[in-house]
Design a protein around this motif. Sequence first.
Motif, PDB file in Angstrom:
ATOM      1  N   LEU A  25      -2.584  -9.710  -7.404  1.00 55.86           N
ATOM      2  CA  LEU A  25      -2.117  -8.333  -7.510  1.00 55.86           C
ATOM      3  C   LEU A  25      -0.847  -8.307  -8.357  1.00 55.86           C
ATOM      4  O   LEU A  25       0.179  -8.880  -7.990  1.00 55.86           O
ATOM      5  N   HIS A  26      -0.923  -7.635  -9.525  1.00 59.83           N
ATOM      6  CA  HIS A  26       0.240  -7.527 -10.400  1.00 59.83           C
ATOM      7  C   HIS A  26       1.147  -6.374  -9.981  1.00 59.83           C
ATOM      8  O   HIS A  26       2.376  -6.498 -10.060  1.00 59.83           O
ATOM      9  N   SER A  27       0.571  -5.286  -9.585  1.00 60.88           N
ATOM     10  CA  SER A  27       1.324  -4.137  -9.079  1.00 60.88           C
ATOM     11  C   SER A  27       0.409  -3.332  -8.157  1.00 60.88           C
ATOM     12  O   SER A  27      -0.817  -3.482  -8.202  1.00 60.88           O
ATOM     13  N   GLU A  28       1.012  -2.504  -7.337  1.00 65.52           N
ATOM     14  CA  GLU A  28       0.236  -1.733  -6.365  1.00 65.52           C
ATOM     15  C   GLU A  28      -0.688  -0.756  -7.086  1.00 65.52           C
ATOM     16  O   GLU A  28      -0.290  -0.046  -8.006  1.00 65.52           O
ATOM     17  N   LEU A  29      -1.942  -0.750  -6.666  1.00 63.17           N
ATOM     18  CA  LEU A  29      -2.940   0.134  -7.265  1.00 63.17           C
ATOM     19  C   LEU A  29      -2.575   1.598  -7.007  1.00 63.17           C
ATOM     20  O   LEU A  29      -2.254   1.984  -5.885  1.00 63.17           O
ATOM     21  N   GLU A  30      -2.593   2.430  -8.046  1.00 59.34           N
ATOM     22  CA  GLU A  30      -2.288   3.846  -7.942  1.00 59.34           C
ATOM     23  C   GLU A  30      -3.479   4.655  -8.453  1.00 59.34           C
ATOM     24  O   GLU A  30      -3.933   4.448  -9.571  1.00 59.34           O
ATOM     25  N   SER A  31      -3.953   5.546  -7.621  1.00 60.34           N
ATOM     26  CA  SER A  31      -5.085   6.398  -7.991  1.00 60.34           C
ATOM     27  C   SER A  31      -4.783   7.837  -7.604  1.00 60.34           C
ATOM     28  O   SER A  31      -3.965   8.101  -6.714  1.00 60.34           O
ATOM     29  N   GLU A  32      -5.448   8.763  -8.268  1.00 53.19           N
ATOM     30  CA  GLU A  32      -5.246  10.190  -8.043  1.00 53.19           C
ATOM     31  C   GLU A  32      -6.582  10.844  -7.718  1.00 53.19           C
ATOM     32  O   GLU A  32      -7.583  10.625  -8.416  1.00 53.19           O
ATOM     33  N   TRP A  33      -6.595  11.661  -6.669  1.00 51.05           N
ATOM     34  CA  TRP A  33      -7.790  12.390  -6.238  1.00 51.05           C
ATOM     35  C   TRP A  33      -7.405  13.833  -5.945  1.00 51.05           C
ATOM     36  O   TRP A  33      -6.271  14.110  -5.549  1.00 51.05           O
ATOM     37  N   ARG A  34      -8.346  14.700  -6.128  1.00 49.53           N
ATOM     38  CA  ARG A  34      -8.132  16.115  -5.823  1.00 49.53           C
ATOM     39  C   ARG A  34      -8.479  16.365  -4.359  1.00 49.53           C
ATOM     40  O   ARG A  34      -9.624  16.162  -3.939  1.00 49.53           O
TER      41      ARG A  34
END
Length: 501
Positions: free
Chosen positions: A95-104
């Motif tokens: 893991l290089h950086s925390e996974l960031e995702s966007e949802w409606r």
Amino acid sequence: MVYAFTLPTTSHLSIQTFLSSSTHPSLPQAASTARHALRVALKAHKRLPRGSQQDAHLTTVLNALNDYLPYLLAISDGLNGITIGNNTEEVEITLHSELESEWRATLSSTTPSLPIKGKGTSADRVRGRGIDFEIAFTLTTLGYVLSNMAHSTVVRTLYASKTPTLEQRTASVQTATKYLLQASTVHTFLSISSSPSGTAPISVPDLDPATQSALSSLALAEATLLAVLKDDSYVATCIQSRNPNDKDWMVRAAEIPKVRAMLFARLCVRAAEYAEQATAGLGMVGAQGKGGVEDDLVKYARVLGRVARARACRFFGVDAELAGKVGEGIAWLRAAKSALGLRIGPPSVMEGSTKRERGFSRLKREWSERREERKMEKDAGSRDRGEKSELDPGDNAGREEEGRVIEMLETKWVRMNDTINTQLVPQSTDLLKNLPSGRDIHSPPGPYKLPALDEEELVRMRAPPGDDDIGPGSDLDDSDEEPAADVRDTDKRAEHESAYY
């Protein structure tokens, strides 16, 4: 009958920029490709007109979800050091950086802690961090899709231009029931663990454990009512009588066979109990002032419980009428109308009472009754106005259809009682309070398990990744999407503001 959810959309996400795998180098890029296909399917679904086109596209969204979930499970297991592939394959994830995702967030109402910046009724996208947040929103979308497929299956069959046969009605109801039971297991899985690792994601009303538990109960209520609808000849006859394209009446009159009235009544009571559990659970989400669930869903669950109790009263009335107690059957029908918020009494009785009333008292009564009817119609759920047809299915909760059936039976039984039997009609006020306990018809579904990658796919993931040609602008136009609200930032802002009060 079945609630029609609005499917969420999501922004672009390149998973390989957040993590890598030394044992399966192609896994992050393959996961991004599968997610890209899901994003395209969701955005295409949003742009389709409501009705048959969106219903037909649900299969595409379902396939995209089923293709994407195995990659999420593989990444989650790799991050948690869990072997996959019959406990023989180990996936190492860096893991290089925390996974960031966007949802409606389509179920969230407008609250200070979850601002809605979109125009009209468009909900804002929320940004979450971690693989658990991504899995939770993907599974929530899966539950919505399964419920929508159940909704379209039932409506398109029962309200088709050509009256369906008993076999066609049975097949559609069984298929819709299967979808609802699957949706219930998905929501139950999220309410218990919220993720495979058992770590709860960031608090969003859509992902709240109380919301997921309520959605599971709501799906069980709908599945239980569908089990009754499968053999409910009264509803089928009422729909057939309104179908302008039906010509069966020229050949033979509609037949209403005897039904297992007591069994159906207890099943409806159990469905009402499930719906009331869902209503209570959805109401708890916004109790702490952190953003609640949209009012349409809460009102739908509330009205669905009343429709289920009204249907139970109708079957108790059918059982009384079959036993020769027409007066008691009429009382049960009036109790059902009371549960639905309809005016009690046949037209002749209502006209007679109107003549006895004068002036302000009559206007006050009529205004109160109309206000209650309008409130119930609004709470029952919006109509499907994507396609206009002469045979309108009405509201999502089935209140209008149940009201038609009750009116049909009451008119028939009152006429028969006035001319043949002449039995006294008892008071119906206490009948709703003395309903028996409900009964389950569906065995508890097994726990939901995320689909896993097969061994051949895991072998292919060991190859080096190819060129990544998927970018933020490589699919449909994203101009209608609003900037995402970081859930952690909004939670901190709410805590900061609460310190001054």
